[in-house]
Design an enzyme around this catalytic site. Structure first.
Site, mmCIF file in Angstrom:
data_model
loop_
_atom_site.group_PDB
_atom_site.id
_atom_site.type_symbol
_atom_site.label_atom_id
_atom_site.label_comp_id
_atom_site.label_asym_id
_atom_site.label_seq_id
_atom_site.Cartn_x
_atom_site.Cartn_y
_atom_site.Cartn_z
ATOM 1 N N ASP A 3 1.379 -7.729 2.415
ATOM 2 C CA ASP A 3 1.399 -6.294 2.075
ATOM 3 C C ASP A 3 2.833 -5.802 1.837
ATOM 4 O OD1 ASP A 3 0.865 -3.620 1.771
ATOM 5 O OD2 ASP A 3 -0.359 -3.428 3.574
ATOM 6 N N HIS A 33 0.826 -1.216 0.000
ATOM 7 C CA HIS A 33 0.000 0.000 0.000
ATOM 8 C C HIS A 33 0.859 1.265 0.000
ATOM 9 C CE1 HIS A 33 0.032 -0.089 4.568
ATOM 10 N NE2 HIS A 33 -0.025 1.213 4.412
ATOM 11 N N SER A 47 3.977 2.118 8.449
ATOM 12 C CA SER A 47 3.778 1.142 7.398
ATOM 13 C C SER A 47 5.073 0.950 6.641
ATOM 14 C CB SER A 47 2.691 1.604 6.441
ATOM 15 O OG SER A 47 1.453 1.264 6.968
HETATM 16 N N1 ARG Z 1 -4.872 0.679 7.715
HETATM 17 C C1 ARG Z 1 -3.569 0.688 7.151
HETATM 18 C C2 ARG Z 1 -2.894 2.060 7.329
HETATM 19 O O1 ARG Z 1 -3.484 2.964 7.898
HETATM 20 C C3 ARG Z 1 -3.529 0.176 5.751
HETATM 21 C C4 ARG Z 1 -4.206 1.038 4.733
HETATM 22 C C5 ARG Z 1 -4.168 0.511 3.334
HETATM 23 N N2 ARG Z 1 -5.175 -0.492 3.065
HETATM 24 C C6 ARG Z 1 -6.483 -0.209 2.735
HETATM 25 N N3 ARG Z 1 -7.314 -1.188 2.600
HETATM 26 N N4 ARG Z 1 -6.939 1.016 2.549
HETATM 27 O O2 ARG Z 1 -2.566 2.822 6.494
HETATM 28 N N1 ASP Z 2 -1.424 1.382 7.988
HETATM 29 C C1 ASP Z 2 -0.672 2.427 8.654
HETATM 30 C C2 ASP Z 2 0.352 3.091 7.721
HETATM 31 O O1 ASP Z 2 0.106 3.180 6.547
HETATM 32 C C3 ASP Z 2 -0.033 1.907 9.894
HETATM 33 C C4 ASP Z 2 -0.890 2.108 11.095
HETATM 34 O O2 ASP Z 2 -1.599 3.122 11.147
HETATM 35 O O3 ASP Z 2 -0.808 1.279 11.994
HETATM 36 O O4 ASP Z 2 1.298 3.696 8.134
#
Ligand code: ARG
Ligand code: ASP
Length: 713
Positions: free
Chosen positions: A218, A83, A643
């Site tokens: 990921d 991502h 991330s």
């Molecule tokens: N929650 C994770 C972070 O804040 C991964 C985000 C990417 N994935 C998604 N399905 N949007 O960024």
């Molecule tokens: N998914 C998040 C990121 O993109 C990581 C988190 O918020 O735990 O940095």
């Protein structure tokens, strides 16, 4: 018996005390190093950060501003999340080469794909410069003080010794109670090396986002290129692969429950020292408001996307972006409530008040908490109006956000004059092409009608734009979407053509623009100035509060809030009790991918090749007792920006790749509860398995240093 209980209590407190916090890598010696060793670390603080010898920090650059990455080969190979590389992977994709769907692998270095504008930044050294920055700021008023600090920062970053290819950056810690200078090296030629298909890299998509158990691979791979002197350089064919000061060996031994692990990376922003009154405001007012707006926008987009493939493609990325924090805020609100965060802070504040009196500090700190209360009460309606403006106008209604750009354009003419106006106007007219490519008027119209109605009902009356008082939403929506030039590219290009006066006159005759201008002006006149004024007072209070907390030590673990600088967080691999009768284990396997498999589904499809490998149990050296590990969780305290961060074992080897947090613990940005806050990592052996067995990219495996740290000893 009583004694035993006491000891037990002590052990529990000790165990709890060793959790949470994002620490500055150059300041680990002492308390952190001791804790880390207690948790099982076999390295020293100098193995993590050292200026004279290479250390772990030399292998962990910030990735393209917002994520983290790690160097994993002597040839500058870089690992980060799928991502985090998503935009790059997407930008190389077309109908013929759909790398998002099918994945991408460079089987030779010549095939690696350059990415214009992409950068990675290494930290060369960290210096405490608090004294220099605060020189001459004593006895100044708040505004004067901030001005002097800015001056000191500029002059020191200009004069601090560095090499010609490096940069100096000064960042604020503990709300201005500490300043650190970072010497950095920013590489600008970064090429895409590999990415799995989205069915692996984004497996589970939005449904599984922020959720455990997780089964996502990921990851994506890039390579840093440098000039012949191994220094940063803009993209050139002549550039060569970067030779890192350090790269992470990869552990093939996997993790077990309770194993030590640390995560190094660039967490973006946390607010761990808010007073209870601020958390109450987030839980009861601000989060619900933002969630309500996004809830509506997402439902409408989803409705259209399910019926129309073209719309689905146009809105997929926007939808994911809106959904990510929508979902996070829901989890955060629930977690803050469930963990009783407000009460925890109130109890701390009681101890704080007592300590202030005990230490005879009432003159300095006696009014702090009541001042917080007064100011948070005063800012409440402004903060709410601000969030509605941000969410409705700037973020979720496309016509309004484009209109706001035009509003800024008109302002530019007033403040900067003719030339600035023309330059921005031309840039806008060109740039909006990409925007309208993914714009659907019907989707936006429906969103507009719903969100404007929320805005009219929910924005505190004194801040309501005149155009929205007592409106007939349906009529307003139809009026605007039937006539406004902001709903399509040709019309807006036409609107923006001609001399300055013509453009401004035409803009102001457009009904969509008229509304945006009315909303923006109301906001700029009635909300923003007062919000900024109170917020400045709150910032000053927060600085004093943190100074007091550091001094009085009523909070046991003081670490600076995240600010996108390099940090270390550590803990153990650990499951958790999510809710009554629900206990989660700490590791997932490929079996779980197959359990979630829904053929043809856009979130849970599994590629035939992966199914075949699963059926044959063809895991090569990467499996564990006949099973293929996929993800695991731990107690490291991470946030957005972490991330792509490496999860590192007791001896400095890579064991996982951080990418998310668990649902119950998303409130860790405000309140870290060791019972339920967990970070989610992809097991590094799953990454290797995909590169080797799934993609057959032996060339990549050959570059890596695979080790067996557990077996050796
Ligand atoms: N929650 C994770 C972070 O804040 C991964 C985000 C990417 N994935 C998604 N399905 N949007 O960024
Ligand atoms: N998914 C998040 C990121 O993109 C990581 C988190 O918020 O735990 O940095």
């Amino acid at each position: 018996m009583r004694f035993l209980k006491l000891i037990l209590l002590f052990v529990v407190i000790q165990a709890k005390a060793q959790q949470g916090g994002m620490w500055i890598p150059s300041l680990l010696e002492g308390m952190n190093e001791k804790e880390m060793k207690n948790l099982g670390m076999k390295m020293s603080a100098a193995d993590i950060y050292d200026v004279n010898h290479s250390s772990l920090k030399d292998a962990v650059p910030q990735f393209d501003g917002g994520c983290t990455s790690e160097v994993i080969s002597p040839k500058g190979l870089l690992l980060t999340n799928h991502h985090c590389g998503f935009d790059a992977i997407q930008s190389h994709s077309s109908v013929e080469h759909d790398y998002l769907t099918d994945g991408f692998w460079a089987y030779k270095m010549e095939d690696e794909l350059p990415n214009e504008g992409m950068v990675v930044m290494f930290i060369v050294r960290i210096e405490d410069v608090t004294k220099q920055i605060l020189t001459g700021t004593e006895n100044l008023s708040e505004t004067e003080k901030q001005k002097k600090i800015q001056e000191n920062m500029t002059s020191l970053s200009n004069s601090f010794p560095k090499e010609s290819w490096q940069e100096n950056k000064i960042r604020t810690f503990y709300e201005g109670n500490q300043y650190l200078l970072f010497v950095t090296e920013t590489f600008k030629d970064i090429r895409l090396v590999g990415a799995p298909p989205s069915s692996i890299g984004k497996f589970g998509s939005d449904t599984d986002n922020w959720v455990w158990p997780r089964h996502t691979g990921d990851f994506s791979l890039f390579r840093i290129y440098a000039d012949k002197n191994n220094h940063p350089a803009a993209y050139s064919k002549e550039n060569v692969s970067y030779v890192p000061k350090h790269f992470l060996p990869i552990s093939m031994d996997g993790v077990q429950e309770n194993d030590f692990n640390m995560v190094m990376g660039f967490p973006g922003r946390t607010t761990e020292y808010l007073p209870a009154v601020a958390i109450e405001q987030i839980v009861n007012e601000l989060n619900p408001a933002k969630i309500e707006v996004r809830d509506k926008a997402l439902k409408i987009e989803d409705g259209f996307m399910r019926k129309d493939l073209a719309i689905k493609i146009q809105y997929a990325s926007k939808y994911a972006g809106i959904a990510n924090y929508w979902k996070k805020w829901i989890g955060e609100t629930q977690g803050l409530k469930k963990s009783g965060a407000v009460q925890v802070r109130k109890d701390e504040e009681k101890r704080f008040r007592e300590e202030v009196i005990r230490k005879g500090k009432t003159a300095e700190y006696g009014n702090l908490l009541t001042d917080f209360e007064t100011n948070y009460k005063e800012i409440a309606p402004y903060a709410l109006a601000r969030d509605y403006f941000n969410e409705v106008v700037l973020r979720n209604t496309e016509l309004l956000s484009v209109g706001y750009k035009l509003y800024q354009l008109e302002q530019l003419q007033k403040t900067k004059g003719e030339q600035a106006f023309t330059d921005r106007k031309n840039a806008l007219a060109n740039g909006l092409g990409d925007f309208y490519k993914d714009y659907n008027k019907n989707v936006d119209e429906k969103i507009f009608s719903e969100l404007i109605s929320i805005y009219a009902r929910k924005v505190p009356t004194p801040f309501l734009p005149s155009a929205l008082s007592g409106i007939d939403t349906e009529k307003l929506t139809a009026d605007i979407y039937n006539t406004s030039a902001l709903t399509n590219y040709d019309a807006i290009k036409k609107l923006l053509s001609g001399d300055t006066q013509t453009v401004i006159t035409n803009m102001n005759a457009d009904k969509g623009y008229q509304l945006v201008k009315n909303m923006a002006e109301t906001y700029m006149n009635k909300v923003a100035p007062k919000y900024d004024e109170i917020n400045l007072r709150i910032t000053a209070l927060q600085r004093t509060y943190i100074k007091a907390l550091l001094e009085l030590k009523t909070r046991p673990r003081m670490f600076p809030d995240a600010n996108s600088t390099l940090r270390v967080t550590y803990g153990k691999v650990k499951g958790y009790k999510a809710k009554d009768a629900t206990v989660y284990e700490s590791k997932t396997y490929l079996d779980g991918v197959m359990e979630k498999y829904i053929p043809g589904d856009y979130e849970f499809d599994v590629s035939p090749k992966l199914i075949e490998l699963y059926n044959k149990k063809d895991y090569g050296p990467y499996g564990e007792a006949g099973k293929m590990p996929v993800c695991f969780i731990g107690t490291s305290h991470t946030t957005g920006g972490n991330s792509g961060s490496p999860a590192i074992d007791a001896r400095g080897n890579l064991i996982g790749l951080n990418f998310d947090r668990v649902w119950e613990g998303t409130m860790s940005d405000i309140y870290y509860d060791p019972a339920i806050c967990r970070n989610v990592m992809t097991d590094i052996r799953y990454v290797l398995f995909i590169i080797d067995k799934f993609a057959g990219a032996q060339n990549i495996i050959d570059e890596l240093k695979l080790v067996h740290p557990k077996k050796k000893r």
